[in-house]
Design an enzyme around this catalytic site. Structure first.
Site, short mmCIF file in Angstrom:
data_model
loop_
_atom_site.label_atom_id
_atom_site.label_comp_id
_atom_site.label_asym_id
_atom_site.label_seq_id
_atom_site.Cartn_x
_atom_site.Cartn_y
_atom_site.Cartn_z
N HIS A 137 -2.97 1.00 0.75
CA HIS A 137 -1.85 0.06 0.87
C HIS A 137 -2.30 -1.37 0.63
O HIS A 137 -3.41 -1.77 0.99
CB HIS A 137 -1.14 0.21 2.21
CG HIS A 137 -1.98 -0.02 3.43
ND1 HIS A 137 -2.23 -1.27 3.94
CD2 HIS A 137 -2.62 0.85 4.25
CE1 HIS A 137 -2.97 -1.16 5.03
NE2 HIS A 137 -3.23 0.11 5.25
N ASP A 182 -8.96 -3.13 6.84
CA ASP A 182 -7.69 -2.39 6.76
C ASP A 182 -6.76 -3.06 5.78
O ASP A 182 -5.90 -3.83 6.15
CB ASP A 182 -7.07 -2.34 8.16
CG ASP A 182 -5.85 -1.45 8.24
OD1 ASP A 182 -5.63 -0.65 7.32
OD2 ASP A 182 -5.09 -1.58 9.22
N ASP A 196 -0.66 -4.10 1.76
CA ASP A 196 -0.28 -5.05 2.80
C ASP A 196 -1.25 -5.07 3.97
O ASP A 196 -2.05 -4.15 4.16
CB ASP A 196 1.13 -4.74 3.31
CG ASP A 196 1.26 -3.34 3.89
OD1 ASP A 196 0.72 -2.39 3.29
OD2 ASP A 196 1.89 -3.18 4.96
N GLU A 227 -7.99 4.60 4.17
CA GLU A 227 -7.83 3.89 5.44
C GLU A 227 -9.21 3.70 6.08
O GLU A 227 -10.15 4.46 5.79
CB GLU A 227 -6.95 4.72 6.37
CG GLU A 227 -5.49 4.78 5.98
CD GLU A 227 -4.73 3.53 6.36
OE1 GLU A 227 -5.31 2.63 7.00
OE2 GLU A 227 -3.54 3.45 6.01
N GLU A 276 3.10 -0.55 4.27
CA GLU A 276 2.57 0.53 5.13
C GLU A 276 2.57 0.13 6.59
O GLU A 276 2.71 0.99 7.48
CB GLU A 276 1.15 0.90 4.69
CG GLU A 276 0.57 2.12 5.37
CD GLU A 276 -0.18 1.82 6.67
OE1 GLU A 276 -0.49 2.77 7.42
OE2 GLU A 276 -0.45 0.61 6.94
N GLU A 277 2.41 -1.15 6.87
CA GLU A 277 2.21 -1.61 8.25
C GLU A 277 3.51 -1.76 9.04
O GLU A 277 3.51 -2.31 10.13
CB GLU A 277 1.45 -2.95 8.26
CG GLU A 277 0.04 -2.89 7.67
CD GLU A 277 -0.96 -2.16 8.56
OE1 GLU A 277 -0.54 -1.60 9.59
OE2 GLU A 277 -2.15 -2.15 8.21
#
Length: 368
Positions: free
Chosen positions: A79, A107, A81, A168, A139-140
């Site tokens: 991801h 992350d 973001d 991840e 994603e967050e």
């Protein structure tokens, strides 16, 4: 450190630093997506853009179809973001010893750097598989706003993918499966009264005590998937009730976060929460429902990953998009260079040595 290792480590650190230099808190991924798209197109890779997300076909171009015949399709996913940036972290990325310090470094922009570096350094002739890269936004945040869902519905390129690896942060450990997650609002209704005469009312906070007591006494339930033990837990994470210090509360609401094991479906987990509310006299509203994912320990490509890398396998005691991929028919696992303890932290960092090690692990898996 030999020169080749040092060169690779520095290249990965520089790429991670560049990615971190483009701020991309959730909802603001467009500039980073533009940059990654420009990188892919400059290399002549196949690109499909969906909103602020990308599917990159590393093996696009003349003769690719014939060269790929009979090869499995593998996707590396990450991801774009990050969580909102802490006020203390608004400066540029910086090096501290062997660490790169910047929001999103663990992350998971370190993982994105690995994906891009592998696409450049590991040619098709040296791989056992066709390679796709998936860069996605949001994603967050809530499950329903995650753009990976849009990508999976729009990108035909992902059809038939035999394994997806989500980069991840896992400390370069293979984390299989994941627990599901449901947030449930439990509402207890009462009747207001003066606190000196509580018998004239009904205390909604006291009514909620039965739920608190039950969840406090509940031990984690252990469930096995792929030979790994997952722990199912339910926790009250917020509670609100009362209008004044001298008024018996007529309403109490609690948020219960149910992290359920892979042996339950989303429907079964939802039914358990509704039944709990009915038994205790609460109205229940379910929000942000995310399915669990089985541990694909016996999948042939997962076995290859374990054999080629020698990494340890453990259960993912959290939720990641492996569950969304699995629900779409794509077996998926978690493996990335970021430090799990650094995710969402102030002063977030990633070890440069971990970036190099993560690259080598994936390279061993992908090599023919």
């Amino acid at each position: 450190m030999d020169p080749a290792t040092a060169e690779l480590a520095e290249a990965l650190a520089r790429r991670t630093e560049a990615l971190c230099g483009v701020r991309s808190p959730i909802g603001h991924e467009r500039a980073l997506c533009d940059q990654v798209e420009a990188w892919a197109r400059a290399l002549g890779l196949g690109v499909r853009r969906v909103k602020d997300s990308l599917v990159v076909r590393v093996d696009a171009g003349a003769g690719a179809e014939a060269a790929l015949e009979g090869r499995p399709r593998v996707a590396l996913c990450g991801h774009l973001d990050t969580v909102p940036v802490h006020e203390d972290d608004r400066g540029p990325p910086r090096r501290e010893g062997g660490r790169l310090v910047a929001p999103g470094s663990s992350d998971m922009k370190g993982g994105l750097a690995l994906m891009m570096e592998l696409a450049e350094r590991l040619p098709r002739a040296e791989r056992f598989c066709e390679l796709l890269l998936v860069f996605y936004a949001r994603e967050e945040g809530p499950y329903l706003e995650n753009e990976l869902a849009d990508v999976l519905h729009a990108a035909d390129e992902l059809a038939g993918t035999e394994l997806a690896i989500c980069l991840e942060p896992t400390d370069n450990v293979l984390q299989l499966g994941c627990v599901g997650s449901i947030h449930a609002t439990f509402t207890f209704e009462g009747r207001a009264a003066h606190s000196a005469r509580p018998w004239q009312g009904e205390n909604a906070v006291h009514k909620a005590g039965a739920l608190l007591a039950e969840l406090h006494a509940r031990a984690p339930r252990e469930a096995v998937s792929g030979g790994l033990v997952f722990r199912e837990v339910a926790s009250v994470t917020r509670i609100e009730g009362g209008r004044a210090r001298n008024v018996v509360p007529d309403r109490c609401t609690l948020n219960v976060n149910f992290r359920f094991a892979p042996d339950r479906t989303l429907q079964q987990a939802s039914a358990e929460l509704r039944a709990l509310g009915e038994r205790l006299g609460a109205e229940v509203e379910l929000t942000d429902l995310s399915p669990a994912c089985p541990a694909y320990a016996d999948h042939p490509l997962v076995r290859r990953l374990l054999e080629r890398t020698g990494v340890a396998a453990e259960p993912k005691q959290a939720w990641t998009d492996v569950a969304r991929l699995a629900a779409h028919g794509i077996p998926a696992v978690n493996l990335g260079p970021g430090a799990t303890a650094q995710a969402h932290q102030r002063g977030e960092w990633v070890e440069v040595a971990a970036l190099e090690r993560g690259y080598r692990l994936l390279e061993r898996f992908l090599r023919a």
